[in-house]
Design an enzyme around this catalytic site. Structure first.
Site, PDB file in Angstrom:
ATOM      1  N   THR A   1       0.862  -1.178   0.000  1.00 48.81           N
ATOM      2  CA  THR A   1       0.000   0.000   0.000  1.00 48.81           C
ATOM      3  C   THR A   1       0.903   1.233   0.000  1.00 48.81           C
ATOM      4  O   THR A   1       2.099   1.144   0.280  1.00 48.81           O
ATOM      5  CB  THR A   1      -0.908   0.069   1.256  1.00 48.81           C
ATOM      6  OG1 THR A   1      -0.080   0.283   2.411  1.00 48.81           O
ATOM      7  CG2 THR A   1      -1.714  -1.195   1.433  1.00 48.81           C
ATOM      8  N   CYS A   2       0.327   2.384  -0.315  1.00 47.13           N
ATOM      9  CA  CYS A   2       1.125   3.609  -0.341  1.00 47.13           C
ATOM     10  C   CYS A   2       1.110   4.287   1.010  1.00 47.13           C
ATOM     11  O   CYS A   2       1.356   5.480   1.123  1.00 47.13           O
ATOM     12  CB  CYS A   2       0.575   4.572  -1.381  1.00 47.13           C
ATOM     13  SG  CYS A   2       0.507   3.828  -2.988  1.00 47.13           S
ATOM     14  N   ASP A   3       0.787   3.559   2.045  1.00 43.66           N
ATOM     15  CA  ASP A   3       0.647   4.145   3.362  1.00 43.66           C
ATOM     16  C   ASP A   3       1.855   3.757   4.199  1.00 43.66           C
ATOM     17  O   ASP A   3       2.181   2.574   4.301  1.00 43.66           O
ATOM     18  CB  ASP A   3      -0.641   3.600   4.009  1.00 43.66           C
ATOM     19  CG  ASP A   3      -1.039   4.387   5.225  1.00 43.66           C
ATOM     20  OD1 ASP A   3      -0.161   4.654   6.073  1.00 43.66           O
ATOM     21  OD2 ASP A   3      -2.230   4.739   5.328  1.00 43.66           O
TER      22      ASP A   3
END
Ligand code: PLP
Length: 666
Positions: free
Chosen positions: A529-531
């Protein structure tokens, strides 16, 4: 205790026992997990087989195979891959589920016999722990074998359960806040004969139940949930105690009795319930809560209610880190102790009050299902400073480099056990100075890169030195984490391990193969994820937690790691962050000949499915994309063939999984 035998085919002297100790497999695996001679992780669902933490090599191979009844996880993943079922995969081991239920049933049976308890025990499966149909159906099947039941905590859960339970024996407990429609469904289910009990969470629900029962001319069995004064120190401590959002105060309980008496329905009140929290770590708290609950039960009995059932709620925990302690991710009791405590304290309170022993219910969701699921990820790649080759010799142009970089070269070459503290401080200063010079316009990007590499090289030497010391100096405590490699997992923490992110729940994690080789890297896991929260940076350790996980260097072959004990809560709490959907789930069992059988493949979400969930219509997207491509062909930005390739990519993408498929790169 028997131990792993030394594996001799490897050139290193790393043993299977070392891997078992490192990943603490015997501690959290409770005999359900082990390592085989190939260095693969194995699942041993049949506990009547020889102790599974033994590798088959310690027995003669021909004997080992059939009797130890192991499932080789690496082989299973390879098998699935050859059927185009790719990681991330959630493996559900049907036999582990059955085994756990049997273990719980048998612990209570033993406690009942030993304490001469005059009634019985019934576990109910709270479906909120995992509502997936395949799971609930399996659980229900095994529950029937032990006369266990099921619990629903919301209207949708009740509607699912009502259609799945087709007999009049299986107990159905209904917790949670209820409206008219919920209660009407329960009352009508009673009318058709189901063994269903609504548990009153608020006094207003009791009035609804009474009204509805009269309307349909049913005499329902009714339960009440009480707020206990005893609270539990757990992540879920607000589930219990006076601040609990559920349950009646004792004064309300007295009101409830009077209301029922005046309606001539006091005989309907048959169950007392309380739930003080999930994952109760300390058996002392369980004793206190059960004792208080049993006292309330006795008083209800004396007040004239036809009490028969005492429901102690959930909270039966799982030893995720294997420490057998009161840490949040552990428990300091065994299933047998849990059962003994409950049976003993209820019997004691009832005998003292001369009240007949109730049927004891526990809503042990986590304890039933946590063990049965294993999540397997592939590693997509890694990064970390250790991947750069370190400067070996001083370069010829040393004199031309900026001063701090020259000094870092010297420090790197000369640092040793006697001077490391001072040299480490110098290195920090020189690295900062190199950075300042760069920002001021002196020094090249190459020099900045050299400073970085040298600094990490120095840190690495410092780490090697401090690890040999009896006590790690405070200053260097973070060094290991700072120097850790990053391993990218093909998966989403938010989707598959939400509790790891939300409440820092620990899960055991280990590679499922190469356990006959020394893991020479120290890594953290990050997801796709881009988190920046999508990472795992705490791992179970013999003494608390550690910041890095020992992992193997990557080769051209796939590298798989697994997260264990994920059967409870993780699936349903998972979310669609970055639109990563459900992973594939595969049900696996051992047949009568102990052959591995792939019983059910529940395909993960496709991209179309998750897009639909957020209100995109894939067909419309496809048409739009087609229009865009045609336009680009017309404008000569794409050739016809390129347009076709893009369209194909798009359409296959929509139909495919939300995760990456490394196999498609070849
Ligand atoms: C969540 C819940 C459970 C399940 O608890 P576990 O700790 O998973 O056993 C049981 N009863 C109630 C009322 C719950 O809310």
């Amino acid at each position: 205790m028997r131990t792993f035998t030394q594996h001799t085919t490897q050139s290193t002297d790393w043993s299977l026992q070392q891997s078992a100790d490192l990943y603490r497999i015997p501690a959290w695996g409770k005999g359900y997990f082990g390592i085989n001679d190939l260095g693969h992780l194995t699942v041993h669902p049949k506990q009547d087989a020889p102790p599974p933490s033994l590798p088959p090599s310690s027995i003669s191979p021909s004997v080992a195979a059939p009797s130890s009844a192991a499932i080789d996880l690496k082989e299973l993943i390879d098998q699935l891959r050859s059927r185009d079922i790719h990681t991330p995969i959630l493996l559900r081991f049907t036999d582990l589920l059955r085994e756990r239920l049997a273990e719980i049933a048998s612990a209570f049976q033993t406690a009942i016999t030993e304490n001469d308890y005059q009634s019985n025990y019934c576990a109910v499966y709270p479906v909120k722990v995992n509502q997936q149909r395949h799971v609930v159906e399996e659980v229900l099947g095994f529950c029937k074998q032990h006369n266990f039941g099921i619990e629903a905590g919301s209207k949708p859960e009740l509607l699912a359960v009502l259609a799945l339970v087709t007999d009049n024996d299986t107990p159905i407990i209904c917790n949670g806040f209820k409206d008219d429609a919920f209660i009407e469904a329960v009352i009508l289910a009673s009318k058709i004969g189901r063994n269903i009990i609504p548990v009153v969470e608020k006094l207003s629900e009791l009035r609804l139940i009474i009204r509805c029962a009269k309307k349909h001319n049913v005499r329902p069995r009714i339960g009440v949930r009480v707020k206990l004064a005893t609270t539990a120190a757990s992540k879920w401590e607000d589930s219990g105690g006076m601040r609990s959002k559920f349950g009646l105060f004792i004064s309300e309980l007295l009101d409830a009795i009077e209301i029922l008496r005046s309606e001539n329905m006091l005989d309907c009140l048959q169950l007392l319930h309380s739930h003080i929290g999930s994952q109760l770590s300390d058996s002392a708290q369980i004793k206190r809560a059960v004792n208080e609950l049993a006292r309330v039960y006795c008083e209800l009995h004396k007040s004239g209610a036809s009490m028969q059932l005492l429901d102690v709620g959930g909270g039966f925990g799982v030893d995720y880190d294997g420490s057998q302690s009161t840490a949040h991710s552990s428990i300091n009791y065994t299933p047998q102790e849990y059962a003994n405590n409950i049976i003993f304290h209820i019997k004691e309170a009832c005998d003292a009050a001369q009240v007949p022993h109730p049927t004891i219910i526990s809503e042990s969701g986590r304890a039933m299902v946590a063990y049965s699921s294993v999540l397997v990820f592939d590693i997509l790649g890694w990064s970390g400073f250790k991947r750069f080759p370190l400067p070996e010799a001083t370069p010829k142009n040393l004199e031309d480099l900026i001063k701090p970089v020259q000094t870092l070269y010297e420090t790197f070459a000369e640092i040793n056990t006697d001077n490391y503290i001072e040299y480490y401080h110098d290195a920090q200063m020189n690295r900062d100075e190199a950075l300042s010079l760069f920002n001021l316009g002196y020094g090249s990007l190459q020099e900045r890169g050299l400073a970085e590499k040298l600094f990490f090289g120095i840190c690495s030497k410092v780490l090697t030195i401090v690890k040999t010391l009896p006590d790690m100096p405070e200053e260097f405590a973070n060094l290991e984490a700072m120097l850790a490699d990053t391993y990218f997992i093909n998966g989403s923490v938010f989707q598959s391990l939400p509790d790891s992110w939300a409440i820092e729940q620990m899960f055991p994690i280990a590679p499922i193969h190469r356990l006959d080789q020394e893991p020479t890297c120290r890594g953290k896991l990050v997801d796709i994820t881009c988190d920046s929260d999508g990472r795992i940076e705490k791992f179970i350790d013999a003494t608390g937690t550690k910041d890095v996980l020992e992992l193997h260097t990557l080769t051209d072959d796939p590298y798989y790691i697994a997260v264990f004990l994920v059967g409870a809560y993780q699936e349903i709490l998972g979310d669609l962050h970055n639109l990563f959907g459900d992973t594939n789930a595969v049900h696996v069992s051992l047949d009568d000949n102990n052959q591995v059988s792939i019983d059910e493949v529940v395909e993960g979400d496709t991209v179309s499915e998750v897009l639909r969930y957020v209100q995109y219509e894939p067909e419309e997207l496809r048409r739009n994309m087609r229009r865009i491509i045609e336009q680009s062909i017309k404008n000569k930005k794409l050739t016809v063939n390129e347009g076709k390739a893009l369209r194909l990519f798009y359409e296959q993408g929509l139909a495919g999984t939300t995760y990456l498929n490394p196999d498609s790169n070849t």
